[in-house]
Write a protein that holds these residues in place. Structure first.
Motif: not given
Length: 121
Positions: A31-48
């Motif tokens: 239904y939906v496509m999203g982008w997430f990102r994960q920086a070193p040492g951080k949690e994966r986070e929602f982008v769009a």
């Protein structure tokens, strides 16, 4: 659903990149496509994210006004245009699909392999 992300790279602060995510397989279940990102040492986070049918979009506050998500239904592809990039945008970016609108990674059940975005200062 299989997802193939591409378009990452190295860019200077203030520059732009466009990420692509091509979907194949049982895309009708998505239904939906999203982008997430994960920086070193951080949690994966929602982008769009964007809904396939209506094209409704929603963004994290940290990227609103700088990033634009769009989709091409004919190509089963979603794009993330990233402008005015900042060093803090450096991360591995993942595309993912879900059966409902959400910002929670646990609601997304198919994930691409990730593409590295590095923004130098």
């Amino acid at each position: 659903v299989q997802l193939q992300a591409s378009g990452g790279g190295l860019v200077q602060a203030g520059g732009s990149l466009r990420l692509s995510c091509a979907a194949s397989g049982r895309t009708a279940s998505s239904y939906v496509m999203g982008w997430f990102r994960q920086a070193p040492g951080k949690e994966r986070e929602f982008v769009a994210a964007v809904t396939w049918s209506a094209g409704t979009t929603y963004y994290a506050d940290s990227v609103k006004g700088r990033f634009t998500i769009s989709r091409d239904n004919a190509k089963n592809t979603v794009y993330l245009q990233m402008n005015s990039l900042k060093p803090e945008d450096t991360a591995v970016y993942y595309c993912a699909t879900a059966r409902r609108s959400s910002r929670e990674s646990t609601d997304f059940n198919s994930w691409g392999q990730g593409t590295q975005v590095t923004v130098s200062s």
